[in-house]
Scaffold this motif. Structure first.
Motif, PDB file in Angstrom:
ATOM      1  N   SER A  56       0.838  -1.195   0.000  1.00 48.97           N
ATOM      2  CA  SER A  56       0.000   0.000   0.000  1.00 48.97           C
ATOM      3  C   SER A  56       0.877   1.251   0.000  1.00 48.97           C
ATOM      4  CB  SER A  56      -0.909   0.020   1.234  1.00 48.97           C
ATOM      5  OG  SER A  56      -1.783  -1.078   1.220  1.00 48.97           O
ATOM      6  N   GLY A  62      -4.385   5.496   0.564  1.00 46.37           N
ATOM      7  CA  GLY A  62      -3.724   4.243   0.274  1.00 46.37           C
ATOM      8  C   GLY A  62      -4.385   3.076   0.996  1.00 46.37           C
ATOM      9  N   GLY A  63      -4.092   1.876   0.532  1.00 49.99           N
ATOM     10  CA  GLY A  63      -4.671   0.674   1.122  1.00 49.99           C
ATOM     11  C   GLY A  63      -4.737  -0.424   0.088  1.00 49.99           C
ATOM     12  N   VAL A  64      -5.139  -1.596   0.509  1.00 46.89           N
ATOM     13  CA  VAL A  64      -5.171  -2.727  -0.422  1.00 46.89           C
ATOM     14  C   VAL A  64      -6.163  -2.483  -1.557  1.00 46.89           C
ATOM     15  CG1 VAL A  64      -4.446  -4.352   1.353  1.00 46.89           C
ATOM     16  CG2 VAL A  64      -6.881  -3.957   1.000  1.00 46.89           C
ATOM     17  N   GLN A  66      -6.482  -0.034  -3.428  1.00 42.73           N
ATOM     18  CA  GLN A  66      -5.953   0.707  -4.563  1.00 42.73           C
ATOM     19  C   GLN A  66      -5.491  -0.218  -5.681  1.00 42.73           C
ATOM     20  OE1 GLN A  66      -2.265   1.804  -1.910  1.00 42.73           O
ATOM     21  NE2 GLN A  66      -1.896   2.671  -3.928  1.00 42.73           N
ATOM     22  N   ALA A  82      -2.188  -8.000  -1.484  1.00 40.64           N
ATOM     23  CA  ALA A  82      -1.781  -6.636  -1.128  1.00 40.64           C
ATOM     24  C   ALA A  82      -1.610  -6.542   0.376  1.00 40.64           C
ATOM     25  CB  ALA A  82      -2.815  -5.619  -1.613  1.00 40.64           C
ATOM     26  N   PRO A  84      -1.484  -3.944   3.658  1.00 41.02           N
ATOM     27  CA  PRO A  84      -1.759  -2.593   4.164  1.00 41.02           C
ATOM     28  C   PRO A  84      -0.612  -2.107   5.036  1.00 41.02           C
ATOM     29  CG  PRO A  84      -2.906  -4.203   5.490  1.00 41.02           C
ATOM     30  CD  PRO A  84      -2.223  -4.982   4.388  1.00 41.02           C
TER      31      PRO A  84
END
Length: 270
Positions: A56, A62-64, A66, A82, A84
């Protein structure tokens, strides 16, 4: 108050405020503590190797999530997960130091890889994190990725030296707040804390191939006359692939093109 700072071109002052808030938040120094583990999230599955592990980015949105559009183009082809960053959720603690942050990411990457060969992927500031944690894995004898993919990444040098560029990015990000949920104080101060961490990480050359996807289009709010919106690889040895996209569209509406570029890098001739 932070929105006002961005609008009035006082991004540095705004980040100083957020950093002060971050300093009074709880921190941790044991990355292997399950309470602070940044647990990977599976976004796609498939039979091919290596698997893709996305980090991320440090920005407030932001974060998974995205990587959802990007991962959709690998479903049925190869696994994508993903990771975080800790500290963006209410009640979460922040890594106490840059070393603790790297160890946290390294532990999460090991969990996500699950003994499979893997490639680290990062968009924007996450590309720098992927590059730096790869160097950390090499220094500490960890299991290395086969390669690193960096999507329109700028070298983190601190907000003071990139104020106008960061301001332009944040202006666009604030416009999309309704898509990501409220940008509350934990997310904002978490961003400031991780910005500070990223600015103090090491970015020495790594021993494996690096693909650098460079956006060829500017975005609204960028100082296009000075070309400051154009990213550049952290090392001359990196393979640069221009993309007909801007900093945001490269993992959003142009995600199919980005996935194709990554797949062609992993499987030449496909």
């Amino acid at each position: 108050m932070f929105r006002t700072a961005v609008v009035e071109d006082k991004v540095g002052d705004g980040f100083h405020m957020l950093q002060a808030i971050a300093k009074i938040r709880p921190t941790y120094d044991q990355p292997d503590d399950p309470r602070h583990m940044a647990r990977p999230v599976s976004l796609a599955d498939g039979p091919a190797t290596p698997r893709l592990i996305c980090l991320s980015s440090t920005v407030v949105n932001g974060g998974v999530h995205q990587y959802a559009r990007l991962a959709a183009h690998f479903r049925g082809t190869r696994p994508v997960s993903a990771i975080p960053l800790p500290g963006y959720g209410a009640g979460e603690s922040l890594p106490a130091t840059a070393e603790v942050a790297l160890r946290t990411l390294a532990a999460s990457i090991e969990q996500a890889a699950d003994h499979d060969p893997y490639v680290l992927v990062g968009h924007s500031s996450a590309g720098a994190l992927a590059y730096s944690v790869t160097g950390h894995l090499e220094r500490t004898g960890g299991r290395l990725p086969e390669s690193v993919v960096m999507m329109d990444t700028f070298r983190p040098t601190g907000v003071e030296s990139q104020g106008s560029l960061v301001g332009g990015l944040l202006d666009q990000i604030f416009r999309s707040e309704s898509e990501f949920g409220e940008f509350h104080s934990a997310r904002l101060s978490g961003m400031a804390h991780w910005f500070e961490i990223a600015a103090h990480l090491e970015y020495d050359p790594v021993p494996m191939p690096v693909l650098f996807l460079q956006c060829a289009e500017g975005f609204p709010g960028a100082e296009s006359e000075f070309d400051r919106w154009r990213s550049s690889p952290l090392d001359p040895s990196h393979t640069v692939r221009p993309m007909a996209a801007n900093h945001f569209s490269v993992i959003e509406e142009k995600a199919a093109d980005t996935a194709r570029a990554i797949e062609e890098w992993l499987v030449p001739g496909r």
